[in-house]
Write a protein that holds these residues in place. Sequence first.
Motif, mmCIF file in Angstrom:
data_model
loop_
_atom_site.group_PDB
_atom_site.id
_atom_site.type_symbol
_atom_site.label_atom_id
_atom_site.label_comp_id
_atom_site.label_asym_id
_atom_site.label_seq_id
_atom_site.Cartn_x
_atom_site.Cartn_y
_atom_site.Cartn_z
ATOM 1 N N ASN A 385 0.821 -1.206 0.000
ATOM 2 C CA ASN A 385 0.000 0.000 0.000
ATOM 3 C C ASN A 385 0.858 1.260 0.000
ATOM 4 O OD1 ASN A 385 -2.446 -1.245 -0.162
ATOM 5 N ND2 ASN A 385 -2.754 -1.358 2.060
ATOM 6 N N LYS A 386 1.942 1.194 0.768
ATOM 7 C CA LYS A 386 2.812 2.371 0.830
ATOM 8 C C LYS A 386 3.496 2.612 -0.506
ATOM 9 C CE LYS A 386 1.623 3.046 4.931
ATOM 10 N NZ LYS A 386 0.573 4.030 5.163
ATOM 11 N N LEU A 388 2.209 1.875 -3.383
ATOM 12 C CA LEU A 388 1.223 2.130 -4.442
ATOM 13 C C LEU A 388 1.384 3.481 -5.158
ATOM 14 C CD1 LEU A 388 -2.299 0.878 -3.327
ATOM 15 C CD2 LEU A 388 -1.097 0.381 -5.453
ATOM 16 N N PRO A 389 1.496 4.588 -4.408
ATOM 17 C CA PRO A 389 1.502 5.896 -5.097
ATOM 18 C C PRO A 389 2.781 6.155 -5.879
ATOM 19 C CG PRO A 389 1.032 6.115 -2.733
ATOM 20 C CD PRO A 389 1.563 4.752 -2.951
ATOM 21 N N THR A 391 4.398 4.688 -8.357
ATOM 22 C CA THR A 391 4.302 4.628 -9.819
ATOM 23 C C THR A 391 3.571 5.841 -10.383
ATOM 24 O OG1 THR A 391 3.967 2.286 -9.397
ATOM 25 C CG2 THR A 391 3.831 2.985 -11.672
ATOM 26 N N ALA A 392 2.449 6.152 -9.751
ATOM 27 C CA ALA A 392 1.659 7.281 -10.249
ATOM 28 C C ALA A 392 2.421 8.590 -10.081
ATOM 29 C CB ALA A 392 0.328 7.330 -9.501
ATOM 30 N N SER A 393 3.104 8.741 -8.931
ATOM 31 C CA SER A 393 3.869 9.970 -8.687
ATOM 32 C C SER A 393 4.964 10.107 -9.732
ATOM 33 C CB SER A 393 4.487 9.940 -7.297
ATOM 34 O OG SER A 393 3.469 9.957 -6.326
ATOM 35 N N ARG A 396 3.538 11.297 -13.003
ATOM 36 C CA ARG A 396 3.244 12.739 -13.017
ATOM 37 C C ARG A 396 4.528 13.564 -13.141
ATOM 38 N NH1 ARG A 396 -0.581 10.951 -9.217
ATOM 39 N NH2 ARG A 396 0.848 11.396 -7.516
ATOM 40 N N ASP A 400 5.681 16.305 -15.947
ATOM 41 C CA ASP A 400 6.124 17.663 -15.623
ATOM 42 C C ASP A 400 7.515 17.925 -16.189
ATOM 43 O OD1 ASP A 400 3.790 17.938 -14.320
ATOM 44 O OD2 ASP A 400 4.618 17.690 -12.296
#
Lengths: 711, 140
Positions: A385-386, A388-389, A391-393, A396, A400
């Motif tokens: 869970n930790k 998880l973000p 890849t998405a971060s 993004r 940028d």
Amino acid sequence: MKPEKPDENLAERRAMLLHAGAQVARSSTSILDPERLLETTVDLICDAFGFYYAGVFLLDETGSWAVLHAGHGEAGKRMVAEGHKLKVDGHSMIGRATGERRALIALDVGEEPVHFKNPYLPDTRSEMALPLIVGDTLIGALTVQSTEEAAFSEDDITSLQAMADQLAIAIHNARLHRENQRLLARFERRTRLLAAAAEVGRQVTSILDLEVLLNNTVDIICDAYGFYYAGIFLLDEAGEWAVLRAGHGEAGKRMVAEGHKLRVGGHSMIGSAISQRKARIALDVGEEPVHFKNPYLPHTRSEMALPLIVGETVIGALTVQSVEEQAFSAYDITSLQAMADQLAVALRNAQLLRELEAAHAEIVRTKTYEALATATLEAIHWIGNKALPITASVERLRQDLQDLASVDPLRVESMGEDLDIIAQSARLIMDVKEHLIGPAREQSPRPALLEDVVKDAVTQLGLKPDRVRFAIAPNTPLVLADTTHLGRALAYVLKNAVEATEGVAAPQITISIAPAEGNTVAVSIADNGPGIPEEALDKIWAAFYTTKGTTHAGLGLSAALQILKQLEGDIYARNLPEGGACFEMRLPAAAPGTASAAALPAGKRILLLDDDDAWSAFAVQTLEQAGNQVTRASQLEGVPEAYDVIVLDNALAAADSLDVLRRLRKAGCAGKTVVVASRLWAERATELLQGGAKDVILKPYTPVGMEKLFA
Amino acid sequence: MEDEIRILLVDDEPLVRRSMEKTLIRAGMDVETAAGARDGLARFTAALEEAPFTLAIVDLHMPDLKGVDNPDAGLELLSELLARQPALPVIVLTAFDEVERAKEAITRGARAYFVKGREAGLLELVHTILEEEDKEGDEK
């Protein structure tokens, strides 16, 4: 003593004999020891009467022999030592006196010469033999002898018989006394043994630790009874050997240390006490010398082996040993066995307590394991869970970064590389999470067609048909497995084979399925890759081991092993002689189906959208036998309006089942479509249900399981 | 802003929530977040009259309507949302691949069941669902 003046002398002589008889009686009746009584009496008679010799014969147990028990002087002692005895009712004076139960007189050498030829008593010239009678019972005879010729007259008989009668009573009393003494001694011994048993029982029942109990008890027994040695044997698990678990003293410690054991039912005292369930006694070195040859116990002269029995169960045996010869009698068995019985109960209690403690420890261990497993699962979830973000971060950031590329291209390139590293690490963490959690999920084994699960796994991996060869033995039984888990394990192994054959000119994977020994089914997946390095053969099963570099977490085979083990199967790897690696899996065969009839509907028109394979053949046969009209097709053609039920296999060789479902939906048939899958996962099930399927179920492999198609 | 896509995102994992929020915001959506079923329902109810949500994304395992940690909290919230707005597309999120829970979510009216791990996949899923909504809207 020859009468000179008949009348006057007769009275005087009678008085003298009576006086002497009274003197003998007075002195002898106070003697309670039979042996001493007889020895004293013969001397007293000779002294009081002035006889040359006196001897007491007593009947032996058979009553047919009169055995000399005491005789006056040196002659008497010698004859007793030689076991001098005379036949009752024989020709001897004693023989006749006992046979006729009356006193007899023999006078002078000339008249009855035979009686006076005794070499020990050369000077005898007269003899009187007197029966010894108590009540109606003849107990023996008394002989009195004189050096005078014609020393006795008929008239003397009355006086001397009176004395003999008193002597007989004294002998009888002394014998009774001895018997009483013996009974008393036996009673006292038994009381003492029972007291010792009680003492042992009191002490041992308060000890709950088995080892302490065993070691203390042998000492307690030796103390309480004064034995030389005591040892406790307990049966081994198979009940074949009695193993010495505790022994008294240094000898005992040594024998325990050496693992001293005796075969149950063997020739040893312990072995036979256990097999016969009764106490055994061995006495004296001479009688049973074999029992006393133990070099650690050189002073043993008597041994008793007592079985340790609780209820119907023999748990072992106790040996007690003494330095005394004949230390044990049959009378001791009861009291010693009472002690052994108490000991057996105490030992059994201690054993039960230990088993209880072991069971408790096992529960604690299992609980700990479960807690750890749960904790591990939660930890894995937490990590996943930790992560998880990430890849998405990264995604993004990458977007940028593109906007900044024109500002500082070199730095942006470097940052992009760092983002790649982060993204790859995150992907590995997510992979690990899935590999670790997958096998840990609960399994629901059911009968399954291994061929179908394997083929679905091949289809879902998108392997080209020409790369895979199948060799499936006819009449292979169903296996017992959770097909979702098994499908995942097969996918891991297949993926491994695919990767092994990358770069091989003509990559080939051969899959064989056949019944195997031990009621199992074997499936082997062989490739024509480079094989597994010998040193890696054992390590490939370890989690996080990989021969394929850092892009692999090295969890696939480890997960496969874990899944197979949970399915009560197994998996092995070996290199083939012709090159390449082969993974062989074993799965338990399902019990042959019970004859319970499936409650399937009849008269339905059913479309089965599936490849022409083993499962579709089974499904068509089962549904047709139930009285339905079944059409099988590998792909959807036209508008299937004429059907009541459409069954769609999730894994199709030529199409994506989701596409097929979409077309069915367009045709307005999705609502009567049931999707079957050998392996299901949430997203797929959701997609299919969202695609309008009536239901998504695990593929049934038994007629009863087919009922679910119509639920 | 009539065409604004309003999304309710309910998840108790702050980093996951914020990350998904950013992804959705970047895709041009208006996102409101909540850390549990109770808070989520309150936001939903408050917005219902003035600016109802276009779509809801709810985590499965989080504090339920009573504020208690519950593996089925998302299912509970799902039913509450649909009771108030039957046509609302709801995506149920989970960290677990559980077929039965997924089927239960679909049975209760969820539009999709998404196993966390592929956030790009989530955005795709949201777009797909919204396109389907548009089509259905056009058809009607």
